[in-house]
Scaffold this motif. Sequence first.
Motif, PDB file in Angstrom:
ATOM      1  N   THR A 227     -48.116 -11.526  15.270  1.00  0.00           N
ATOM      2  CA  THR A 227     -49.475 -11.705  15.758  1.00  0.00           C
ATOM      3  C   THR A 227     -49.522 -11.534  17.268  1.00  0.00           C
ATOM      4  N   THR A 228     -48.563 -12.130  17.961  1.00  0.00           N
ATOM      5  CA  THR A 228     -48.489 -11.996  19.410  1.00  0.00           C
ATOM      6  C   THR A 228     -48.253 -10.546  19.801  1.00  0.00           C
ATOM      7  N   PHE A 229     -47.384  -9.852  19.068  1.00  0.00           N
ATOM      8  CA  PHE A 229     -47.125  -8.444  19.350  1.00  0.00           C
ATOM      9  C   PHE A 229     -48.406  -7.626  19.236  1.00  0.00           C
ATOM     10  N   PHE A 230     -49.130  -7.783  18.152  1.00  0.00           N
ATOM     11  CA  PHE A 230     -50.350  -6.997  17.947  1.00  0.00           C
ATOM     12  C   PHE A 230     -51.390  -7.302  19.010  1.00  0.00           C
ATOM     13  N   PHE A 231     -51.553  -8.568  19.339  1.00  0.00           N
ATOM     14  CA  PHE A 231     -52.520  -8.983  20.353  1.00  0.00           C
ATOM     15  C   PHE A 231     -52.167  -8.385  21.715  1.00  0.00           C
ATOM     16  N   GLN A 232     -50.907  -8.510  22.121  1.00  0.00           N
ATOM     17  CA  GLN A 232     -50.486  -7.994  23.416  1.00  0.00           C
ATOM     18  C   GLN A 232     -50.457  -6.469  23.442  1.00  0.00           C
ATOM     19  N   TRP A 233     -50.121  -5.843  22.314  1.00  0.00           N
ATOM     20  CA  TRP A 233     -50.146  -4.381  22.231  1.00  0.00           C
ATOM     21  C   TRP A 233     -51.560  -3.859  22.473  1.00  0.00           C
ATOM     22  N   ALA A 234     -52.564  -4.520  21.926  1.00  0.00           N
ATOM     23  CA  ALA A 234     -53.948  -4.091  22.111  1.00  0.00           C
ATOM     24  C   ALA A 234     -54.336  -4.139  23.586  1.00  0.00           C
ATOM     25  N   PHE A 235     -53.951  -5.182  24.295  1.00  0.00           N
ATOM     26  CA  PHE A 235     -54.246  -5.260  25.715  1.00  0.00           C
ATOM     27  C   PHE A 235     -53.421  -4.255  26.511  1.00  0.00           C
TER      28      PHE A 235
END
Length: 141
Positions: free
Chosen positions: A75-83
């Motif tokens: 979840t953290t990966f996907f969130f940070q990847w989007a930013f």
Amino acid sequence: FAMLEAGSVRNQNKVNILFKNIGTITIGGLMYYCFGFSVAYGSSGSGFIGGDGGVFFGGNLEDTTDGVRDGANHTTFFFQWAFCVTAATIVSGAVAGRIKLEGYFLIAAYMTAFVYPVISHWVWATDGWLSAFRDDGEFVF
């Protein structure tokens, strides 16, 4: 964001800017998975840069709590990847019609593999020098 950029450029650059956004998402996803996430969330001694060896290529995505995968790092990966890719696409709007495609993709790869991950390590990792989440209680502010 792509529509905002497409509306901000001349008609001859609309397809180019949309292609750059799709390319940024692809290149950014690969670079952030291969290098960026471990640089952002790997442990560091100095607080400047993460990546404690052997965690590249999504190595620290396998987060377990009591032997059970809870998916928090995914979840953290996907969130940070989007930013991360959004930060890189901002550059595509700034250089629309002024840079060759290959040059922009090199900039996007550099931003998603190193620039954004280092800054996010400073602010979001528990051992980043600027982090409000530090474990040792030594805060900058």
